[in-house]
Design an enzyme around this catalytic site. Sequence first.
Site, PDB file in Angstrom:
ATOM      1  N   ASP A 279      -8.178  11.327  11.124  1.00 55.51           N
ATOM      2  CA  ASP A 279      -8.232  11.515   9.257  1.00 55.51           C
ATOM      3  C   ASP A 279      -9.352   9.794   8.958  1.00 55.51           C
ATOM      4  O   ASP A 279      -8.356   8.880   8.394  1.00 55.51           O
ATOM      5  CB  ASP A 279      -7.030  11.036   9.497  1.00 55.51           C
ATOM      6  CG  ASP A 279      -6.879  11.238   7.607  1.00 55.51           C
ATOM      7  OD1 ASP A 279      -7.810  11.600   6.627  1.00 55.51           O
ATOM      8  OD2 ASP A 279      -5.828  10.734   7.313  1.00 55.51           O
TER       9      ASP A 279
ATOM     10  N   LYS B 284       5.155   0.512   7.261  1.00 55.56           N
ATOM     11  CA  LYS B 284       5.324   2.009   7.175  1.00 55.56           C
ATOM     12  C   LYS B 284       6.396   2.506   6.923  1.00 55.56           C
ATOM     13  O   LYS B 284       6.662   2.852   7.891  1.00 55.56           O
ATOM     14  CB  LYS B 284       3.816   2.727   7.602  1.00 55.56           C
ATOM     15  CG  LYS B 284       3.502   4.055   7.547  1.00 55.56           C
ATOM     16  CD  LYS B 284       2.099   4.247   8.037  1.00 55.56           C
ATOM     17  CE  LYS B 284       2.093   5.738   7.290  1.00 55.56           C
ATOM     18  NZ  LYS B 284       1.204   6.493   8.581  1.00 55.56           N
TER      19      LYS B 284
ATOM     20  N   GLY C 167       0.406  -0.713   0.243  1.00 55.93           N
ATOM     21  CA  GLY C 167      -0.210  -0.551   0.253  1.00 55.93           C
ATOM     22  C   GLY C 167       1.015   1.079  -0.209  1.00 55.93           C
ATOM     23  O   GLY C 167       1.854   1.111   0.192  1.00 55.93           O
ATOM     24  N   SER C 168      -0.149   2.182  -0.553  1.00 52.37           N
ATOM     25  CA  SER C 168       0.910   3.525  -0.225  1.00 52.37           C
ATOM     26  C   SER C 168      -0.172   5.038  -0.197  1.00 52.37           C
ATOM     27  O   SER C 168      -1.218   5.055  -0.857  1.00 52.37           O
ATOM     28  CB  SER C 168       1.735   3.403  -1.390  1.00 52.37           C
ATOM     29  OG  SER C 168       0.931   3.783  -2.842  1.00 52.37           O
TER      30      SER C 168
ATOM     31  N   GLY D 100       0.066   9.033   0.019  1.00 50.78           N
ATOM     32  CA  GLY D 100       0.855  10.814  -0.410  1.00 50.78           C
ATOM     33  C   GLY D 100       2.115  10.509   1.123  1.00 50.78           C
ATOM     34  O   GLY D 100       2.773  11.672   0.650  1.00 50.78           O
ATOM     35  N   MET D 101       2.054  10.331   1.998  1.00 51.08           N
ATOM     36  CA  MET D 101       2.720  10.345   2.925  1.00 51.08           C
ATOM     37  C   MET D 101       3.890   9.614   3.296  1.00 51.08           C
ATOM     38  O   MET D 101       4.494   9.454   3.760  1.00 51.08           O
ATOM     39  CB  MET D 101       2.421  10.367   4.365  1.00 51.08           C
ATOM     40  CG  MET D 101       1.152  11.854   4.685  1.00 51.08           C
ATOM     41  SD  MET D 101       2.080  13.016   4.919  1.00 51.08           S
ATOM     42  CE  MET D 101       3.429  12.686   6.427  1.00 51.08           C
TER      43      MET D 101
ATOM     44  N   VAL E 175       3.507   0.673   2.403  1.00 51.80           N
ATOM     45  CA  VAL E 175       3.617  -0.126   3.500  1.00 51.80           C
ATOM     46  C   VAL E 175       3.688  -0.826   3.077  1.00 51.80           C
ATOM     47  O   VAL E 175       3.953  -1.513   2.050  1.00 51.80           O
ATOM     48  CB  VAL E 175       2.078  -0.211   4.362  1.00 51.80           C
ATOM     49  CG1 VAL E 175       1.902  -1.501   5.021  1.00 51.80           C
ATOM     50  CG2 VAL E 175       1.244   1.228   4.618  1.00 51.80           C
TER      51      VAL E 175
END
Length: 566
Positions: free
Chosen positions: A137, A39, A17-18, A20-21, A24
Amino acid sequence: MQGRLVAGRYRLGDAIGSGGMGRVWRAHDEVLHRVVAIKELTAALYVSESDQAILLARTRGEARAAARINHSAVVTVHDVLEHDGRPWIVMELVEGRSLADAVKEQERVEPREAARIGLWVLRALRAAHTAGVLHRDVKPGNVLLADDGRVLLTDFGIAQIEGDSTITRTGEVVGSVDYLAPERVRGHDPGPASDLWALGATLYTAVEGRSPFRRTSPLTTMQAVVEEEAGEPRYAGPLAPVIDALLRKDPATRPDVTEAEQMLAEAAEGRRPKSAQAYVPTQYSGPSRQDGTVHPGAAGPVGGTTATPHRTTTGPTAVGPVPMGHPATGPVPTGPTAAGHWSASAAPRRRRRLRTVALVVAVAALIGAATAVVLQQRDDGGSSAGPVPAHSPSASSSATDDTGPGGAVPADWVRRDDPLGFSLHLPEEWKRTDFGGDSGELRQIDYTPDGGEHVLRISVDTAPDYNDPYAHQLDLEVQLQRLVDYRRLVLERADYRDRDSARWEYTWTALAKDTAFPGPRRAVSQTYMSRDGVEYALNMSGPADDWETTRQQFRTVLRSWQEETA
């Protein structure tokens, strides 16, 4: 990067997973011989040294926040470390996909399944809030759907821990703009209700397959969050009223965690939540005169004004113009019908005893400075009020959060000892007007700083027609249905000073023909019965555009309020 050993312990596998910050990775812990997720904060590669320090602080904050939460629906954080000058987080690996991925693959999620997912996210939020942590969030990408059926909330990267100083920069907006609550867009401090708003937007996305407020740019999206209502969900089924309740613009009018959990549990069973009706504006389905004529028993305009008089019932008046045309002896609304209207025949209405009440129901802020009516009430026997709609008490409503004895009072406020036997703190310049009553049974006092644009109205009834404040407010609401743009924000049972109470908040549009202060207005009322049977109603009204100031003033009034003691 794949196959690389991080911190001499974690062997990186596939990227899973990916954002903007960061990114993973699936990894293998070579010490404990278990599979984990790591992460990596890739954003640290592209920012200045000072911003790297902020990112590191955020990462540590995420690990610290998650570590404070002990719940099966929260992804466990095992470790936080620095590698290559960047922070990394080691956490539980969840085999499955995110809710965002599920929506992309399926177009939308079935309502009962979405409610089940929402229920687990809500439980995770309850655990976080209990630990003093706000997520800030909540969004479909941070809701994980495990292959074994579990639902987990992850990514507390911008969480705020109660008592910690903020690590965000002045003016910076953190979180996905589609899911930012209106109060956060306005720059106000978030609270638990902000996370619940984001949950509502997440559930909307799940069942509709699209974000409720996403527009062509972040700026227009944030504008939509603040100013527009979400489109009517077409596929939400029993989940629709829950989403509506969570997406209330005003955080004080959203359900709390307990109420939301009950509603989601019912929706997950395929039932339309009964308690959600309290968050849906009601319409009166009984007889209504639309010709604008004065109801029998009401006197004509007083003081030379041409404004049409409005009528009201005995007892605490709402802080708004009361429409004509609903018979004083009509039935009490007692429950929602299948069509969503209040039934006019579910129970007999209480008959009112003979008394003549002189009430100014329209001060300058509401109808017209010179408008008053004299209203005759008839005696048709007596019986107690019938049953009213069940509603769970809310221990966390905004009207009662700060109403305990004591509390902070602004330095420029003074205590006013009112001749009617109560006292409260108010700004010194607020002027008092006594509108009298019938032989002392019902008295009304207004305090205002500006001739009526902002009004605090206090009603004291020593012989009230109702022994249930909630039933009384429901009755008054029936009369306000003809207000232009009337909208109920909340009407609920609540506790105030350990007494049965009810809180009612609503909006409407005042017309220039009726008042010197036209435009969108808002009002809040707290009604309760004292131990000696006196009904007190504290009401405040003001323009909608500066309501936050008025709300804070009302909270201070409630904190400082004192009845006369023997």
